[in-house]
Design a protein around this motif. Structure first.
Motif, PDB file in Angstrom:
ATOM      1  N   PHE A  21       0.840  -1.213   0.000  1.00 11.11           N
ATOM      2  CA  PHE A  21       0.000   0.000   0.000  1.00 11.11           C
ATOM      3  C   PHE A  21       0.867   1.251   0.000  1.00 11.11           C
ATOM      4  O   PHE A  21       0.424   2.332  -0.368  1.00 11.11           O
ATOM      5  CB  PHE A  21      -0.946   0.008   1.214  1.00 11.11           C
ATOM      6  CG  PHE A  21      -0.314   0.487   2.493  1.00 11.11           C
ATOM      7  CD1 PHE A  21      -0.380   1.826   2.855  1.00 11.11           C
ATOM      8  CD2 PHE A  21       0.367  -0.390   3.328  1.00 11.11           C
ATOM      9  CE1 PHE A  21       0.221   2.284   4.024  1.00 11.11           C
ATOM     10  CE2 PHE A  21       0.971   0.054   4.488  1.00 11.11           C
ATOM     11  CZ  PHE A  21       0.898   1.393   4.839  1.00 11.11           C
ATOM     12  N   ALA A  22       2.120   1.105   0.436  1.00  8.02           N
ATOM     13  CA  ALA A  22       3.015   2.258   0.553  1.00  8.02           C
ATOM     14  C   ALA A  22       3.902   2.418  -0.677  1.00  8.02           C
ATOM     15  O   ALA A  22       4.916   3.118  -0.621  1.00  8.02           O
ATOM     16  CB  ALA A  22       3.871   2.106   1.800  1.00  8.02           C
ATOM     17  N   ALA A  23       3.496   1.804  -1.786  1.00  8.93           N
ATOM     18  CA  ALA A  23       4.249   1.943  -3.039  1.00  8.93           C
ATOM     19  C   ALA A  23       5.729   1.634  -2.831  1.00  8.93           C
ATOM     20  O   ALA A  23       6.593   2.483  -3.015  1.00  8.93           O
ATOM     21  CB  ALA A  23       4.050   3.338  -3.633  1.00  8.93           C
ATOM     22  N   GLN A  24       5.985   0.394  -2.423  1.00  9.30           N
ATOM     23  CA  GLN A  24       7.352  -0.086  -2.177  1.00  9.30           C
ATOM     24  C   GLN A  24       8.079   0.793  -1.157  1.00  9.30           C
ATOM     25  O   GLN A  24       9.281   1.008  -1.242  1.00  9.30           O
ATOM     26  CB  GLN A  24       8.147  -0.195  -3.489  1.00  9.30           C
ATOM     27  CG  GLN A  24       7.718  -1.373  -4.364  1.00  9.30           C
ATOM     28  CD  GLN A  24       6.308  -1.209  -4.921  1.00  9.30           C
ATOM     29  OE1 GLN A  24       5.972  -0.166  -5.473  1.00  9.30           O
ATOM     30  NE2 GLN A  24       5.475  -2.220  -4.761  1.00  9.30           N
ATOM     31  N   GLY A  25       7.306   1.299  -0.202  1.00 11.46           N
ATOM     32  CA  GLY A  25       7.900   2.011   0.931  1.00 11.46           C
ATOM     33  C   GLY A  25       8.119   3.489   0.724  1.00 11.46           C
ATOM     34  O   GLY A  25       8.460   4.202   1.661  1.00 11.46           O
ATOM     35  N   LYS A  26       7.901   3.986  -0.505  1.00 12.04           N
ATOM     36  CA  LYS A  26       8.187   5.413  -0.752  1.00 12.04           C
ATOM     37  C   LYS A  26       6.944   6.286  -0.603  1.00 12.04           C
ATOM     38  O   LYS A  26       7.021   7.503  -0.725  1.00 12.04           O
ATOM     39  CB  LYS A  26       8.779   5.592  -2.154  1.00 12.04           C
ATOM     40  CG  LYS A  26      10.115   4.889  -2.356  1.00 12.04           C
ATOM     41  CD  LYS A  26      10.754   5.330  -3.673  1.00 12.04           C
ATOM     42  CE  LYS A  26      11.884   4.416  -4.081  1.00 12.04           C
ATOM     43  NZ  LYS A  26      11.419   3.100  -4.573  1.00 12.04           N
TER      44      LYS A  26
ATOM     45  N   VAL B 259      -5.139  -4.713   0.712  1.00  7.12           N
ATOM     46  CA  VAL B 259      -5.793  -3.460   0.335  1.00  7.12           C
ATOM     47  C   VAL B 259      -5.358  -3.178  -1.103  1.00  7.12           C
ATOM     48  O   VAL B 259      -4.197  -2.857  -1.348  1.00  7.12           O
ATOM     49  CB  VAL B 259      -5.359  -2.300   1.261  1.00  7.12           C
ATOM     50  CG1 VAL B 259      -5.973  -0.982   0.811  1.00  7.12           C
ATOM     51  CG2 VAL B 259      -5.754  -2.607   2.700  1.00  7.12           C
ATOM     52  N   ALA B 260      -6.275  -3.373  -2.039  1.00  2.00           N
ATOM     53  CA  ALA B 260      -5.918  -3.194  -3.455  1.00  2.00           C
ATOM     54  C   ALA B 260      -7.091  -2.583  -4.200  1.00  2.00           C
ATOM     55  O   ALA B 260      -8.239  -2.700  -3.777  1.00  2.00           O
ATOM     56  CB  ALA B 260      -5.559  -4.545  -4.066  1.00  2.00           C
ATOM     57  N   LYS B 261      -6.773  -1.929  -5.291  1.00  2.00           N
ATOM     58  CA  LYS B 261      -7.830  -1.315  -6.100  1.00  2.00           C
ATOM     59  C   LYS B 261      -8.657  -2.394  -6.793  1.00  2.00           C
ATOM     60  O   LYS B 261      -8.128  -3.425  -7.200  1.00  2.00           O
ATOM     61  CB  LYS B 261      -7.203  -0.389  -7.147  1.00  2.00           C
ATOM     62  CG  LYS B 261      -6.719   0.930  -6.569  1.00  2.00           C
ATOM     63  CD  LYS B 261      -6.345   1.901  -7.680  1.00  2.00           C
ATOM     64  CE  LYS B 261      -6.174   3.334  -7.213  1.00  2.00           C
ATOM     65  NZ  LYS B 261      -5.707   3.546  -5.874  1.00  2.00           N
TER      66      LYS B 261
ATOM     67  N   LEU C 268     -11.768   6.175   3.137  1.00  2.00           N
ATOM     68  CA  LEU C 268     -11.336   7.185   2.164  1.00  2.00           C
ATOM     69  C   LEU C 268     -10.989   6.528   0.830  1.00  2.00           C
ATOM     70  O   LEU C 268     -11.409   6.994  -0.236  1.00  2.00           O
ATOM     71  CB  LEU C 268     -10.119   7.949   2.702  1.00  2.00           C
ATOM     72  CG  LEU C 268      -9.537   8.987   1.748  1.00  2.00           C
ATOM     73  CD1 LEU C 268     -10.486  10.172   1.597  1.00  2.00           C
ATOM     74  CD2 LEU C 268      -8.176   9.477   2.225  1.00  2.00           C
ATOM     75  N   HIS C 269     -10.254   5.433   0.896  1.00  2.00           N
ATOM     76  CA  HIS C 269      -9.822   4.792  -0.341  1.00  2.00           C
ATOM     77  C   HIS C 269     -10.979   4.080  -1.050  1.00  2.00           C
ATOM     78  O   HIS C 269     -10.987   3.950  -2.262  1.00  2.00           O
ATOM     79  CB  HIS C 269      -8.672   3.824  -0.053  1.00  2.00           C
ATOM     80  CG  HIS C 269      -7.457   4.531   0.485  1.00  2.00           C
ATOM     81  ND1 HIS C 269      -6.684   4.043   1.511  1.00  2.00           N
ATOM     82  CD2 HIS C 269      -6.910   5.727   0.172  1.00  2.00           C
ATOM     83  CE1 HIS C 269      -5.706   4.906   1.784  1.00  2.00           C
ATOM     84  NE2 HIS C 269      -5.832   5.933   0.986  1.00  2.00           N
TER      85      HIS C 269
END
Lengths: 36, 461
Positions: B114-119, B287-289, B421-422
């Motif tokens: 969910f954190a886009a590879q931590g970034k 948690v995925a789209k 929210l998501h």
């Protein structure tokens, strides 16, 4: 009671009188259901 | 509000406003069901006679029991808590916990992160000691008279900034006595950076460690890969086992994620328990789209429900055999659990709990980091977006229209604001799929409580 067994649970109505001290932890579901 | 269900041979009746839980026989189950539909006592008695569910004397006895519970406020009780929710805005809250994003970078490249590879959809970054130190000072300054303060080392992968983690703990320990505080640290790690030094430090200083492992090797390695595409299972499992073996009776959790590809997730939990020796387990839905191949689907729901039931029954079996395991979502304290204020107000995100980015910005929690409009302020000036903080103060179970008729609302407290929210673009919304799973988990957890209280073999233990 012969037909109904009631588990030992905290009475939420009573907790509205005694509770609310705010000493409990934050709790992330990813839980609330906390030692008080 | 009443909720009734049958599970594993138990007829469960929940009285939502009082929090009471009853385990009843067939006759009582039906009587309560009819009363809940609005039938009078006379009509219920007539209907039960028609249905030949019991003799007249027995029917009278059941109805008398129900009346007694009603008089004691334990059945068909009235809900009168909405005003308490409005009080929440005027209550002064203290900051109890911080999630320190010590590293916005990661040594794994998990596809479902969910954190886009931590970034977190931004630049890679490490928190400096000075920023972390200021965050701890901010926590002390804003925690009022509260003694216990929680700090999570999070990321990204926090062990990529292990030196700062160590220095921050040393700083906290050097001032906590003088400040009248007790810091409780948690480390969440993917395991790649675990060394003997990390194990010694984590087992001495961390009140809890959360170890990310998805279960079976092929399941874990489908998503939890490094930048070369190699799976992490073979590297991390021995390190996790060593850490846990040296941890004594301190808290830890194996924390897995299940996806559309392993809806049979109990096999992953049982693998961790039976083959790897871990007993403290948690397994969370991805948690995925919608439309993402790993996202859970409507068709998956019945399978997942069955899995949760299977898990509950198996955990009772293990308990009978004297080899219990713990599942995060089945841990529930009925007698000494939270008061109604806590149950209304929820997790504390944005008010009592905040996430700190590597450069010192404050967000309501780790799942909001990177969403600029949810920035609360920073650790030097404090919370400057007080309107947003007030919005989170009031983001409770009564602020969500969809929760009003839900029997589980005082167990989940309205659910996760970030998930809402998501899912719906509004922190006052709900994530319906998550609600479905939560309700099933609660039904299982409460059934287990009934079994532990009423099954002589389990009650003895």
């Amino acid at each position: 009671m012969e037909h109904i067994k009631t588990l030992n649970t905290r009475d939420l109505a009573q907790s509205a009188v005694n509770g609310g001290c705010g000493e409990c932890q934050t709790s992330c579901q990813s839980g609330i259901a906390q030692q008080c | 509000m009443i909720h009734q269900y049958r599970l594993n041979g138990y007829n469960m009746v929940l009285d939502v406003p009082s929090g009471s839980i009853h385990v009843v026989d067939e006759l009582s189950f039906r009587a309560i069901e009819l009363l809940d539909q609005g039938l009078s006592q006379e009509e219920v008695r007539a209907r039960l006679s028609e249905e030949k569910l019991g003799e007249k004397e027995e029917l009278l006895s059941v109805l008398s029991d129900i009346e007694e519970l009603k008089a004691r406020g334990r059945l068909f009780s009235q809900e009168a808590y909405e005003e308490k929710a409005l009080d929440l805005k005027s209550r002064s809250t203290v900051v109890k916990a911080l999630c320190l994003h010590v590293a916005h970078t990661c040594n794994l490249n998990c596809e479902y992160c969910f954190a886009a590879q931590g970034k977190f959809h931004g630049q890679a970054a490490l928190m400096s000691f000075e920023t972390g130190k200021r965050a701890l000072d901010f926590l002390i300054e804003n925690s009022g008279t509260r003694r216990n303060l929680e700090v999570d080392f999070f990321g990204g992968e926090p062990l990529m900034n292990f030196g700062v983690c160590k220095d921050l703990v040393a700083y906290a320990r050097s001032i906590e006595k003088e400040k009248g505080k007790n810091f409780r640290f948690t480390l969440t790690t993917n395991g790649v950076g675990i060394t003997d030094e990390v194990i010694e430090w984590a087992n001495r200083e961390c009140y809890n460690v959360v170890l990310s492992l998805d279960g079976r090797k092929e399941v874990n390695d489908r998503f939890r890969k490094d930048s070369t595409g190699a799976g992490s299972y073979d590297r991390i499992v021995p390190l996790f086992q060593k850490l846990v073996a040296n941890r004594g009776d301190k808290n830890y959790y194996m924390r897995g994620t299940f996806t559309h590809y392993n809806t049979d997730f109990t096999n992953d939990l049982f693998h961790m328990a039976d083959d790897l020796g871990f007993t403290e387990l948690s397994m969370e839905p991805v948690v995925a789209k919608k439309g993402d191949p790993c996202a859970l689907t409507e068709e998956d729901l019945p399978v997942l429900f069955e899995q949760y039931e299977l898990l509950a029954k198996d955990m009772l079996r293990r308990e009978r055999e004297g080899k219990p395991i713990t599942f995060y979502h089945y841990m529930i304290d009925l007698a000494h659990g939270p008061c109604i204020y806590k149950r209304i107000s929820g997790c504390g995100s944005g008010t009592e709990y905040m996430a700190v980015t590597p450069w010192g910005d404050l967000y309501p929690c780790h799942q909001f980091v990177g969403e600029e409009k949810y920035k609360l302020g920073d650790i030097w000036q404090g919370v400057t977006n007080t309107a947003l903080r007030d919005e989170f103060k009031l983001c409770n179970v009564y602020a969500r229209p969809a929760c009003q008729d839900c029997w589980a609302k005082f167990y989940c407290s309205g659910g996760c604001a970030a998930n809402a929210l998501h899912a719906q673009g509004d922190i006052h919304g709900i994530y319906e799929y998550g609600c479905e799973l939560f309700r099933k988990r609660m039904e299982c957890a409460l059934m287990m409580k009934a079994a532990q209280a009423l099954d002589p073999e389990l009650a003895e233990k």
